[in-house]
Motif scaffolding. Structure first.
Motif, PDB file in Angstrom:
ATOM      1  N   ASN A  33       0.836  -1.194   0.000  1.00 49.31           N
ATOM      2  CA  ASN A  33       0.000   0.000   0.000  1.00 49.31           C
ATOM      3  C   ASN A  33       0.879   1.256   0.000  1.00 49.31           C
ATOM      4  OD1 ASN A  33      -1.450   2.238   0.870  1.00 49.31           O
ATOM      5  ND2 ASN A  33      -2.667   1.105   2.364  1.00 49.31           N
ATOM      6  N   ASP A  80       1.155   5.617  -0.960  1.00 46.77           N
ATOM      7  CA  ASP A  80       0.328   6.800  -1.205  1.00 46.77           C
ATOM      8  C   ASP A  80       0.597   7.351  -2.613  1.00 46.77           C
ATOM      9  OD1 ASP A  80       2.434   8.648  -1.153  1.00 46.77           O
ATOM     10  OD2 ASP A  80       2.227   8.957   1.007  1.00 46.77           O
ATOM     11  N   LEU A  81      -0.259   8.277  -3.021  1.00 49.51           N
ATOM     12  CA  LEU A  81      -0.242   8.752  -4.404  1.00 49.51           C
ATOM     13  C   LEU A  81       1.120   9.297  -4.819  1.00 49.51           C
ATOM     14  CD1 LEU A  81      -1.801   9.346  -7.021  1.00 49.51           C
ATOM     15  CD2 LEU A  81      -2.528  11.526  -6.009  1.00 49.51           C
ATOM     16  N   GLN A 127      -4.176  12.031 -12.112  1.00 51.21           N
ATOM     17  CA  GLN A 127      -5.592  11.935 -11.708  1.00 51.21           C
ATOM     18  C   GLN A 127      -6.103  10.503 -11.914  1.00 51.21           C
ATOM     19  OE1 GLN A 127      -7.685  14.470 -10.316  1.00 51.21           O
ATOM     20  NE2 GLN A 127      -8.826  12.560  -9.932  1.00 51.21           N
ATOM     21  N   GLU A 142      -4.952   8.384  -9.185  1.00 51.93           N
ATOM     22  CA  GLU A 142      -5.739   8.650  -7.979  1.00 51.93           C
ATOM     23  C   GLU A 142      -7.112   7.965  -8.056  1.00 51.93           C
ATOM     24  OE1 GLU A 142      -6.100  12.808  -7.026  1.00 51.93           O
ATOM     25  OE2 GLU A 142      -6.825  12.360  -5.002  1.00 51.93           O
ATOM     26  N   ASN A 143      -7.719   8.006  -9.236  1.00 47.14           N
ATOM     27  CA  ASN A 143      -9.009   7.323  -9.412  1.00 47.14           C
ATOM     28  C   ASN A 143      -8.869   5.819  -9.205  1.00 47.14           C
ATOM     29  OD1 ASN A 143     -10.036   9.837 -10.057  1.00 47.14           O
ATOM     30  ND2 ASN A 143     -10.084   9.451 -12.268  1.00 47.14           N
ATOM     31  N   MET A 183      -6.644   4.366  -7.340  1.00 48.26           N
ATOM     32  CA  MET A 183      -6.482   4.146  -5.893  1.00 48.26           C
ATOM     33  C   MET A 183      -7.848   4.070  -5.229  1.00 48.26           C
ATOM     34  SD  MET A 183      -3.412   6.717  -4.787  1.00 48.26           S
ATOM     35  CE  MET A 183      -3.517   6.299  -3.056  1.00 48.26           C
ATOM     36  N   ARG A 184      -8.683   5.044  -5.547  1.00 46.14           N
ATOM     37  CA  ARG A 184      -9.982   5.118  -4.887  1.00 46.14           C
ATOM     38  C   ARG A 184     -10.822   3.869  -5.186  1.00 46.14           C
ATOM     39  NH1 ARG A 184     -11.331  10.595  -6.138  1.00 46.14           N
ATOM     40  NH2 ARG A 184      -9.840  11.323  -4.600  1.00 46.14           N
ATOM     41  N   ALA A 185     -10.782   3.432  -6.433  1.00 43.35           N
ATOM     42  CA  ALA A 185     -11.598   2.279  -6.824  1.00 43.35           C
ATOM     43  C   ALA A 185     -11.033   0.972  -6.275  1.00 43.35           C
ATOM     44  CB  ALA A 185     -11.684   2.207  -8.346  1.00 43.35           C
ATOM     45  N   ARG A 186      -9.707   0.884  -6.212  1.00 45.52           N
ATOM     46  CA  ARG A 186      -9.102  -0.417  -5.933  1.00 45.52           C
ATOM     47  C   ARG A 186      -8.716  -0.659  -4.480  1.00 45.52           C
ATOM     48  NH1 ARG A 186      -4.972  -1.270 -11.017  1.00 45.52           N
ATOM     49  NH2 ARG A 186      -6.542  -1.772 -12.603  1.00 45.52           N
ATOM     50  N   TYR A 187      -8.421   0.376  -3.726  1.00 45.32           N
ATOM     51  CA  TYR A 187      -7.883   0.150  -2.385  1.00 45.32           C
ATOM     52  C   TYR A 187      -8.825  -0.651  -1.489  1.00 45.32           C
ATOM     53  CZ  TYR A 187      -3.357   2.436  -2.931  1.00 45.32           C
ATOM     54  OH  TYR A 187      -2.077   2.723  -3.308  1.00 45.32           O
TER      55      TYR A 187
END
Ligand code: S3P
Length: 169
Positions: free
Chosen positions: A107, A109-110, A133, A136-137, A139-143
């Motif tokens: 894990n 960070d961006l 971007q 980042e998208n 990350m949001r969908a997959r984390y």
């Protein structure tokens, strides 16, 4: 750690740039077991690069090939297997991975990810107007999905050996 693994595989998951291949290779060395990178294996059997496969057949076909390759790679353990960032997100591949052994999510960070991927131009998914971007998208969908891993290790800018020690511990 090797005894604890038995015949199971140790499988690295996480986004592009998280260090799955680099940390995976070193972890395999430390354990004295083989290392294999699923993207490399896909490129070897198809004799095409991941970018070429995406361009020629599209993502869906790539995911089907990835699932077949993973199934074969995970059949005989113990090995350390690093997977492409989207593998664990694909239902078929995720089933193979969960069955195949212990999962480690690296894990990051961006900024850590971006620092590592923006220098190389080999990621078809990042060929967008605004790749940071896009990352980042992703990350949001997959984390939330990566979070199902057996073990979560924070990937940051420390020596690779330090990360390997954390995984083995
Ligand atoms: C992908 C990650 C890549 C590669 C393909 C798709 C993804 O692997 O499999 O470009 O969906 O995140 P790495 O995570 O090794 O860069």
């Amino acid at each position: 750690a090797k005894l604890a693994l038995g015949r199971r595989n140790l499988i690295f998951i996480g986004l592009m740039g998280a260090g799955k291949s680099a940390i995976g290779r070193l972890t395999a060395q430390a354990l004295g077991i083989p290392f294999v990178d699923s993207d490399h294996e896909i490129e070897r059997v198809s004799r095409m690069t991941v970018s070429e496969l995406f361009a020629a057949y599209g993502e869906e076909e790539f995911r089907a090939l990835e699932a077949r390759v993973l199934k074969r790679l995970l059949r005989s353990g113990p090995r350390v297997v690093s997977t492409g960032g989207g593998a664990y997100i694909n239902e078929r591949s995720r089933r193979q991975i969960k069955k195949g052994g212990l999962t480690v999510w690296l894990n990051a960070d961006l900024d850590v990810l971006w620092e590592r991927v923006n220098k190389r131009d080999t990621r078809p998914l990042l060929k967008t107007e605004n790749p940071k971007q896009t990352l980042e998208n992703l990350m949001r969908a997959r984390y939330p999905i990566y979070a199902e891993a057996d073990l979560v290790v924070l990937s940051r800018d420390v020596k690779k050996e330090t990360m390997v020690e954390e995984v083995l511990a």
